[in-house]
Design an enzyme around this catalytic site. Structure first.
Site, short mmCIF file in Angstrom:
data_model
loop_
_atom_site.label_atom_id
_atom_site.label_comp_id
_atom_site.label_asym_id
_atom_site.label_seq_id
_atom_site.Cartn_x
_atom_site.Cartn_y
_atom_site.Cartn_z
N ASP A 144 71.35 -20.66 65.36
CA ASP A 144 70.08 -20.18 65.92
C ASP A 144 68.99 -21.25 65.83
O ASP A 144 68.60 -21.64 64.73
CB ASP A 144 69.65 -18.93 65.15
CG ASP A 144 68.48 -18.22 65.80
OD1 ASP A 144 67.99 -18.67 66.86
OD2 ASP A 144 68.05 -17.19 65.26
N TYR B 180 72.65 -12.38 47.86
CA TYR B 180 73.39 -11.11 47.95
C TYR B 180 72.66 -10.13 48.88
O TYR B 180 73.29 -9.45 49.71
CB TYR B 180 73.50 -10.45 46.57
CG TYR B 180 74.46 -11.10 45.60
CD1 TYR B 180 75.31 -12.13 45.98
CD2 TYR B 180 74.51 -10.68 44.27
CE1 TYR B 180 76.18 -12.71 45.07
CE2 TYR B 180 75.39 -11.26 43.35
CZ TYR B 180 76.22 -12.27 43.76
OH TYR B 180 77.09 -12.84 42.85
N HIS C 285 72.43 -12.85 69.16
CA HIS C 285 71.36 -13.72 68.70
C HIS C 285 70.71 -13.17 67.41
O HIS C 285 70.20 -12.06 67.41
CB HIS C 285 70.30 -13.83 69.81
CG HIS C 285 69.18 -14.75 69.45
ND1 HIS C 285 67.98 -14.73 70.10
CD2 HIS C 285 69.09 -15.73 68.51
CE1 HIS C 285 67.18 -15.65 69.57
NE2 HIS C 285 67.83 -16.27 68.62
#
Lengths: 145, 145, 145, 145, 145, 145, 145, 145, 145, 145
Positions: free
Chosen positions: B64, B112, B22
């Protein structure tokens, strides 16, 4: 991504092709081929067809003209003379890159034994059965350097 | 090859998706993305499009629903509101697998930085620019086990 | 946790099943089996029964229909024709997933020798004696991809 | 399999418990917990419940009586006072093995931070949400050796 | 040896160039450069000049057109405006491969700091002083794939 | 330190005993035994006697009742029928833990050959000569789990 | 770079030459030689000719005067008496460093077999065919130390 | 540096001597001996004479009195009865530490074969030819512990 | 086993003591000390008392006379002036080997912090509480070599 | 053994010297120096004096003429102006190899900090106190190549 290099060839495969020398062999294997536990390094190419991979590899790698057969497939189990559609595609690609060369097949377990000695096995996502081919690397002569 | 598993997902990628928990994130990166030296493990998928990879991953991995945005792309450099065609394709795939979820973008260097914390980066052969997406893994609830 | 994947299959086991090809074998071993020092990678599944593991693995992995027997147990030491209760359970699970296939047994030390060549050995917590089974992986045909 | 040792505890977990000293912590995590990329070694226990694992570990490992709380769960996200059914089960097992000790909870991200310092994380197959618990190891006194 | 690939580029260097993405940097270093203990992987090219190596690398690798300077040398110690003969050679090679791009220099220790972040350092046998250059990789656009 | 576990058994030895299966062997070696270069992992137990180590191991590990001899010592060189005092101590400990089992000896170099196949060799600090014993692990039956 | 050391010899090759003892062999291989998968460590020297490498190595390494032939090339395939131009160059270099020694050739596959036992294979960029040579290291006598 | 330990014996060599058991062998090799590629671990002692090393090792290590010859040198090539000056020095040192023991020689290639089975090879800087000796470790008896 | 070396010191511990230099520290820890996850290499000495280990180590290793305290124990938690019986034993052993030196204690967590910087931690089987001691290595002066 | 190379320099040390570049430092340490746990690779040279090692290294390695001091010793603890006999020996050797260069000292812990950044530490058997020296590598200019 680099100029001149077919994008299918990732860093590890490119290094392997470059590291191979005269007579070393590489296997392009279909999705069902037992590549990972055979011995040589297995390079994954999931989702890529064996014919696209062959096209990409032969763009860079010469085949061996010191031997009779430098491109070898796997014969149909129980029917060694049977012709699979993918054989013709393999042969066409080989001939386009290496005029005058052909394509032969060997029996399944002989194919496995020979694959055990390969520099690497490229496991493609080829779903057509018998989509396997061994390639023997040739030399680049001085005037071709 | 296995039953029920999209063939694009090779052994290493499958293990990574299974190992994630998770809130862990995975990045699907395009062919120009600096994946290999960023820190996380890079998993090669040369020749595969980012959209096919997204489709395959979301077949197995839930997103999620504890956060606002679980699917995040990279904004166009110098023009953060610009819309790239691949954004719509990403959004459609996300919505099909996770109804009610959307797709947002963040600035290149923020992308990034976030990618540096990912569980892995899948380097596809996506040649369309801005073909990058971060996915945040959700939970499987007891009744869905 | 992933959708579609039996939760018993962790990252390493899932990767192993995905990496196996046509003819590769995996062993489900009981709690007393000498798995860790036999040669192949041992994957722990302490506390899990061999039958639950078999059920989980066959949900994803096809068995080999090129051979007579693709599911092989260990015969009772000193009484090769003896029937163990767990044999029937194994056979039922195999038949449910692979209609038409059966279950055979081989002698203890022959079983060990064959297990030495396996891709991996899954050491379960199976406490019933003779709770061991070798599974030979089959192919997924193009139309089943 | 060994005498006196709960069979759920495989070689790696057993070695970890034995190697831990006074004040070292181990995490029993549920199936959704992000165990593999947090830092400590992750030990797989797919298919095993967190409560069975707690029972097995406390059979061998003493809890720390130098601190207030030696067994710590994760509080419900957004509702820190909420009581989960599994909390009572955890507490009962702790009290049975360590009379006089209790069970407390800390916030999700504080739990993650503390887990990053653990000796190991045992990833169970616990499907009940909030099925996570940190255990702090105690000492064995000379007369108990 | 491969077709289309400059023979100076061995397997490891070729794989590195292929693995680099947009914005990643590689250093071509002269024979006196402290390459091996700086951090990045050092790839040996003893006996090869920096200019030959630059020529070979730019045959395959595009430079970054998102930044002002994608090819950076080391300024003379104590005389930052001094011009070294090798600078002109570097600049000519860059311009031939990337029309419109230039060549700049930075101070010695700033060069070292930047080199610490590189994907790799190629240590050539360049005996001319200041024979060092950092190259920043560019993208290959869809129509150039 | 753990409850129920003899303190002589450290993490690595405990893991080894747990990992061993039916028929696997472990060697308890005296201080002069050539343990480290024989092949199997050597586990140090400097300062500990072979008899104390035997006592600790048999507290947890069952011996194999499928074979004639599951506890085997090294015969005196040049005098195979000679009885060493430590033999009786070994035999007493074995019989106390495994009623009905005995203790036999084999010739020095046969002992070495067999030790080469062991799961591990525990090098104790036993200073009495011939303080070596091979133990063959047995099974734990379902009703004893 | 070091004083007295030919610059072609990088750290790994220098260490290898120093580590070799009386009778150990090293192979200088041309660009087509199958060096990387033969067994011994392959040391890359892309872009360097075999003759320059031979010159550099013999500057430091003595040849073995206990045997008939300490410098051995590969005979032309199918024409064992054929003389290649590079043979003369090899022979000249050998004789200049080791007066009185010669140069012989052996058949291609015998050369491969012998190369498998070498301490290392230096893969140069030699593009002339048959640009391969095996060197057998000699001793340095006390008065020459 | 430690008390009681000859300073020539560094950490790795000391650990090796301590790890060796009854019958294990160690080789002291001269500067020309092919130690690094023979198989056993090579421990460097550049600049140290073989006689100083022998003196240091025998200060700690007992020789084997179960065999005829526990200290074996290499015979002169082509002249097996020739006596080298260093033989006498070896013999004197052996006899001083192990009264009653001698020194024998075996042929060069037999020496190599035996050295392949050694626990380690100590490569000294001995420049005298034939400065090689194999030592077979003995036991320390209970009353000598 | 070696002459002159206390048998409690196995290969790894002996190598560590030999490798340590002036000012390096080693920790002798009791059976409850959290040695394995603190950072330094943990060397097992299960079943051995801390006082026997101290005796063995000081037989070989000099203590540092450049500092006030070269032997440091752990103070009682919550009662820093409390005296433990084992402190006197430690102090006696130190004074016997290093006349004029003493024994001091530091607080538990300060002890842990200092132990994190040690060369190694020897985990003994010491069951007496507070059976921990840090030793700082001294120099061996030229005339004592 | 090689021609032109001082025999004290073994394979690993030779490779390190060759791999070092402009400004990289190497430490020659005495027998009491804490070399093994400081961070850089420690190369053993037990039994060799620091002055002989310095002589051997400077035969091959140039010192850095870009800095004030390229050869730095350790000052006497508590008496920074004290002169040790070995300082003069170090200085003579430096001046013989690098006319015009000198020798300076820095405080003990400053020496340790600087040594932590070195390419390697050579641990000699030097028994004279303060027998430590840091060497900073210089460049070899084109005309000296």
């Amino acid at each position: 991504m680099l100029k001149r290099i077919p994008p299918l060839l990732g860093p590890e495969l490119l290094a392997t092709l470059r590291a191979m020398g005269h007579g070393d062999e590489i296997v392009i294997a279909d999705a069902n081929f037992p590549a990972e536990f055979l011995g040589p390094t297995a390079i994954r190419a999931d989702g890529i067809s064996a014919t696209d991979m062959l096209e990409a590899i032969l763009t860079l790698m010469p085949l061996d003209d010191f031997v009779e057969e430098a491109a070898i497939g796997m014969a149909v189990v129980g029917d060694p003379d049977a012709r699979q559609p993918i054989y013709d595609l393999f042969e066409d690609i080989v001939r386009r890159h290496e005029p005058g060369m052909g394509f032969a097949t060997i029996e399944r377990f002989a194919f496995y034994e020979r694959a055990r000695q390969a520099a690497a096995i490229v496991q493609t996502g080829e779903s057509r059965l018998y989509g396997n081919i061994i390639l023997k690397k040739g030399v680049i002569r001085p005037d071709a350097a």
